[in-house]
Design an enzyme around this catalytic site. Structure first.
Site, PDB file in Angstrom:
ATOM      1  N   ASP A  13       0.841  -1.199   0.000  1.00 41.05           N
ATOM      2  CA  ASP A  13       0.000   0.000   0.000  1.00 41.05           C
ATOM      3  C   ASP A  13       0.879   1.253   0.000  1.00 41.05           C
ATOM      4  O   ASP A  13       1.579   1.527   0.980  1.00 41.05           O
ATOM      5  CB  ASP A  13      -0.885  -0.021   1.248  1.00 41.05           C
ATOM      6  CG  ASP A  13      -2.101   0.878   1.129  1.00 41.05           C
ATOM      7  OD1 ASP A  13      -2.176   1.644   0.157  1.00 41.05           O
ATOM      8  OD2 ASP A  13      -2.970   0.817   2.005  1.00 41.05           O
ATOM      9  N   ASP A  14       0.881   1.978  -1.101  1.00 40.26           N
ATOM     10  CA  ASP A  14       1.650   3.227  -1.231  1.00 40.26           C
ATOM     11  C   ASP A  14       3.159   2.990  -1.281  1.00 40.26           C
ATOM     12  O   ASP A  14       3.937   3.817  -0.798  1.00 40.26           O
ATOM     13  CB  ASP A  14       1.334   4.202  -0.094  1.00 40.26           C
ATOM     14  CG  ASP A  14      -0.045   4.831  -0.187  1.00 40.26           C
ATOM     15  OD1 ASP A  14      -0.866   4.345  -0.984  1.00 40.26           O
ATOM     16  OD2 ASP A  14      -0.318   5.796   0.552  1.00 40.26           O
ATOM     17  N   CYS A  52      -5.524   4.370  -4.204  1.00 42.07           N
ATOM     18  CA  CYS A  52      -5.592   2.988  -3.691  1.00 42.07           C
ATOM     19  C   CYS A  52      -6.721   2.164  -4.306  1.00 42.07           C
ATOM     20  O   CYS A  52      -6.479   1.141  -4.946  1.00 42.07           O
ATOM     21  CB  CYS A  52      -5.742   3.003  -2.172  1.00 42.07           C
ATOM     22  SG  CYS A  52      -4.367   3.800  -1.304  1.00 42.07           S
ATOM     23  N   ASP A 239       0.035  -0.645  -5.062  1.00 38.90           N
ATOM     24  CA  ASP A 239      -1.121  -0.015  -5.704  1.00 38.90           C
ATOM     25  C   ASP A 239      -0.803   1.355  -6.288  1.00 38.90           C
ATOM     26  O   ASP A 239      -1.309   1.726  -7.335  1.00 38.90           O
ATOM     27  CB  ASP A 239      -2.321   0.064  -4.745  1.00 38.90           C
ATOM     28  CG  ASP A 239      -2.029   0.794  -3.440  1.00 38.90           C
ATOM     29  OD1 ASP A 239      -0.891   1.264  -3.230  1.00 38.90           O
ATOM     30  OD2 ASP A 239      -2.952   0.871  -2.602  1.00 38.90           O
ATOM     31  N   ASN A 240       0.023   2.141  -5.611  1.00 39.74           N
ATOM     32  CA  ASN A 240       0.405   3.463  -6.127  1.00 39.74           C
ATOM     33  C   ASN A 240       1.681   3.916  -5.446  1.00 39.74           C
ATOM     34  O   ASN A 240       2.201   3.242  -4.555  1.00 39.74           O
ATOM     35  CB  ASN A 240      -0.708   4.499  -5.942  1.00 39.74           C
ATOM     36  CG  ASN A 240      -1.243   4.591  -4.538  1.00 39.74           C
ATOM     37  OD1 ASN A 240      -2.359   4.154  -4.264  1.00 39.74           O
ATOM     38  ND2 ASN A 240      -0.466   5.128  -3.610  1.00 39.74           N
TER      39      ASN A 240
END
Length: 496
Positions: A13-14, A52, A239-240
């Protein structure tokens, strides 16, 4: 056991490219690095959007957010959800008898569209607990005749609810060791301004990445101990990009060029130089699983399986461009933008360029932004990384960058005469892709071409310009947008 074709999908995540296997010199990620040493590491993997929920929906559906309806964050109060008719990874694998499950962060909906057979949603960052849940899933799968598709959604290294924290002040299982990265030791990437707040947050970000890396190691060991590693395709992805201004929620490379590692049990290690998109993940999973829907008969999914690329360092000419689509982050963050990127150039089309670029809440509250906004502007332009502050918030309708000479996308070449051919070529490719994907945010004269398409057939002259011109509103003498445009038509297209 070995006849099963299992899939393990691990989603950070991130997480940007702050991994030692991707060249980071300070932060150490031995477990992810080991996975990279056993599989194929993609250097040019691109999320479609740097948000996300949207990005996860692309991974699970093989469709860009303007196609699947997950326009922004699937929060509980203000939510976006995937369209009811969309086929997702759990749905498609349920069809062919897979045992499907998800642990940790889900952040997409609705449940009926994402019908994982087993759902253990949680907000915990205790990666040992998550690994125990994965171990239980693996052990139960040993007694099944069905293969499995398990997704693990980590919460690291996303920010926590404090202004500069990343979940590092909590107590976790004793198997987890805490890192102690210091502000003075971090590498400040070019898209971030080197300030005390940024260094402090980067150190905490590294500490969170350290915990993520241990979680990956725990789960891969549990898979190995279950005796199923030799029949499991392992995909590690984010995700990003990093949760810093100039990265997350933008379509600049800092926000969308991300780590992707795929370990196939029967291919050698490799580093792939090909440009691939997150819309390629679902076809890859379906290909490995033997699903007949690798190629979408409705011609909505444009991605391709990555299986033929695994284990190869070769550069292939037909894997040389990617596209992206962002419309919302939070519900108040409306800023539709699209991009196309090839090996050298990147073109952005900003549909709502007259609006200020919006702030994600976690970035607005950060100490790194606090430092930037309070820089003494009397000493010159305030910068975010190398970008002028005003250029971050007030963007033009089009941006064009030469990434070979300008990797941080600072110098906009749209008005440079020597780049007009490149501009027109990429603009045309992007619009052809928008037509192919039935993108309602293909605009002319300030309106959606999609919504006025029937009027075009009836003779409406739609001026062939991006925005409405209040000083010259007429359409009689203006060159018109083609009235015979074919939406969703078959296009001789080499990539999604």
């Amino acid at each position: 056991m070995v006849d099963k074709k299992n899939v393990l999908l691990l989603i950070a995540d991130d997480l940007g490219k702050q991994l030692s296997s991707y060249g980071a010199k300070v932060v150490q990620t031995p477990n992810i690095d080991q996975l990279a040493s056993q599989g194929t590491r993609f250097d040019y993997a691109f999320a479609s959007t740097a948000s996300c929920s949207g990005s996860r929906s692309v991974i699970y559906t093989g469709l860009h957010t303007h196609q699947n309806g997950q326009y922004g964050l699937a929060s509980h109060r203000h939510h976006f959800v995937t369209f009811d008719h969309i086929e997702t990874a759990p749905h498609l694998l349920n069809q062919i008898g897979y045992r499907t499950g998800i642990l940790g962060k889900i952040h997409v909906g609705p449940t009926a569209v994402y019908p994982w057979e087993e759902r253990q949603e949680s907000t915990t960052r205790d990666v040992a607990v998550i690994a125990d849940q994965a171990n239980t899933f693996f052990q139960e799968s040993k007694t099944e005749t069905r293969p499995f598709f398990l997704t693990v959604g980590f919460h690291d290294p996303h920010r926590d609810n404090t202004r500069g924290g990343f979940g590092n002040d909590q107590e976790y299982d004793s198997r987890i060791t805490k890192a102690n990265y210091k502000a003075e030791d971090v590498e400040v990437p070019g898209f971030i301004s080197d300030t005390p707040g940024a260094r402090s947050e980067l150190a905490e970000y590294y500490n969170s990445i350290h915990r993520l890396d241990q979680g990956v190691g725990f789960i891969l060991k549990a898979l190995e101990d279950s005796g199923q590693a030799d029949s499991t395709l392992v995909i590690f992805i984010s995700d990003n990009g990093p949760p810093f201004i100039n990265s997350k929620t933008t379509l600049y490379d800092a926000g969308v060029r991300l780590p992707l590692i795929i370990r196939h049990p029967h291919t050698q290690r490799a580093v792939s130089p090909n440009l691939i998109s997150y819309v390629d993940i679902l076809p890859t999973v379906l290909d490995y699983a033997g699903h007949s829907g690798i190629v979408d008969q409705n011609k909505q999914r444009l991605g391709r399986s990555l299986i033929p690329l695994l284990g190869s360092d070769s550069t292939l000419s037909d894997w040389n461009q990617v596209f992206g689509s962002h419309t919302f982050h939070e519900v108040t963050n409306y800023w539709p933008t699209r991009f196309v990127r090839n090996r050298r150039y990147k073109y952005h089309r900003n549909l709502a360029w007259r609006l200020d670029f919006p702030f994600a809440a976690d970035l607005y509250g950060s100490f790194s932004w606090e430092d930037i906004r309070n820089i003494d502007s009397s000493k010159g332009d305030t910068l975010i990384g190398g970008r002028k502050l005003r250029d971050y918030f007030f963007r033009p309708p089009e941006e064009l960058y030469d990434l070979e000479n300008d990797p941080n996308e600072i110098h906009n070449l749209v008005k440079e005469p020597e780049h007009i051919a490149v501009l027109e070529n990429l603009r045309g490719k992007l619009e052809e892709w928008q037509l192919r994907t039935e993108d309602p945010w293909l605009y002319r004269d300030g309106v959606s071409v999609w919504f006025v398409r029937n009027h075009l057939k009836a003779g409406l002259n739609l001026p062939d310009r991006f925005d409405f011109d209040a000083e010259s509103p007429g359409n009689k003498s203006e060159k018109g947008f083609p009235n015979d445009v074919s939406w969703g038509a078959e296009v001789d297209w080499k990539h999604s």
